[in-house]
Design an enzyme around this catalytic site. Sequence first.
Site, mmCIF file in Angstrom:
data_model
loop_
_atom_site.group_PDB
_atom_site.id
_atom_site.type_symbol
_atom_site.label_atom_id
_atom_site.label_comp_id
_atom_site.label_asym_id
_atom_site.label_seq_id
_atom_site.Cartn_x
_atom_site.Cartn_y
_atom_site.Cartn_z
ATOM 1 N N ASP A 42 0.661 -1.283 -0.203
ATOM 2 C CA ASP A 42 -0.033 -0.013 -0.051
ATOM 3 C C ASP A 42 0.902 1.360 -0.202
ATOM 4 O O ASP A 42 0.465 2.227 0.695
ATOM 5 C CB ASP A 42 -0.896 0.170 1.144
ATOM 6 C CG ASP A 42 -1.731 -1.176 1.563
ATOM 7 O OD1 ASP A 42 -1.723 -1.987 0.498
ATOM 8 O OD2 ASP A 42 -1.815 -1.568 2.912
ATOM 9 N N GLU A 212 -11.233 -1.268 -3.242
ATOM 10 C CA GLU A 212 -10.484 -0.379 -2.265
ATOM 11 C C GLU A 212 -9.429 0.632 -2.965
ATOM 12 O O GLU A 212 -9.242 0.707 -3.976
ATOM 13 C CB GLU A 212 -9.907 -1.284 -1.213
ATOM 14 C CG GLU A 212 -8.909 -2.264 -1.840
ATOM 15 C CD GLU A 212 -8.526 -3.378 -0.841
ATOM 16 O OE1 GLU A 212 -9.131 -3.608 0.150
ATOM 17 O OE2 GLU A 212 -7.549 -4.280 -1.099
#
Length: 329
Positions: A42, A212
């Site tokens: 991420d 997401e």
Amino acid sequence: MKCRKIILSLMLGCSASLYAQTVSSPAKETSGNPIFEGWYADPEGVVFDGEYWIYPTYSADYDAQTFMDAFSSTDLVHWKKHPKVIDKANISWLRRALWAPAVVQANGKYYLFFGANDIQNNDELGGIGVAVADNPAGPFKDALGKPLIDKIVNGAQPIDQFVFKDDDGQYYMYYGGWRHCNMVKLSPDLLSVVPFDDGTIYKEVTPENYVEGPFMLKRNGKYYFMWSEGGWGGPDYCVAYAIADSPFGPFKRIGKILQQDPEVATGAGHHSVIKGPGKDEWYIIYHRRPLNETGRDSRATCIDRLYFDENGYIKPVKMTFEGVKASKY
């Protein structure tokens, strides 16, 4: 004579040693992928005062995810590790699952937004928090003593936030898991959520196939909204995008720009984009899973070039092992 032989031997030994160092340690011409050691995911890439920074999730079991490291570089090739720029000790309500940071420089400070505790319902403590520091290397300290967003609204789990500053100076946050994405408007001090002009607090902006990891950039007056699709623990994780004339959308899906390559890696997703010093110089920073790895948390941070075509569409990203060449501001 004996002394001359000893001196000659020493000279030859030094020469061989220097040669060995030259051969085994050539000048690093590209970043290589992954760009630094360890399991990290991420990644939030950002440029602060001409220096590149990456803030990733420490990829491990949720109960071990209680801190974040950061990495800085002046050229995209050589990276310096800054351990534990944010840590559980500075977030009173953090229990586990500290992940997916978003970092901005504003008001003479640095703000790190994070997701924490992986809440599954509105009775649990957790959500999106914000920490502040005087230095991009931290230490970042929780600014509120509680989450900034602590409820599941419009079906969106409060995780994976990205903070976007528009040209008029207004900051917006896009966030959400569980296939729903919301946007909110941030106050000037970035420590609260304020109503939009129509009085609403949360606007759902979920595009087709969204899962997401939202991200936004603006180029030539257009808003490029990106997100991750597929399952983050599997090989089909990928990135898709839309283009809009407004930060509010509507965001009509165009297609995928980053996905697994059977010759390079699987699970490529949850990215960010940074702009280099060149006129149209862009880089995508993302995580991927090496081909010989199947573990859920075996994710490594990588960087490759991102290109636009003559019509303003994003070209599919080619993942590489070489990474990118040096680029200094």
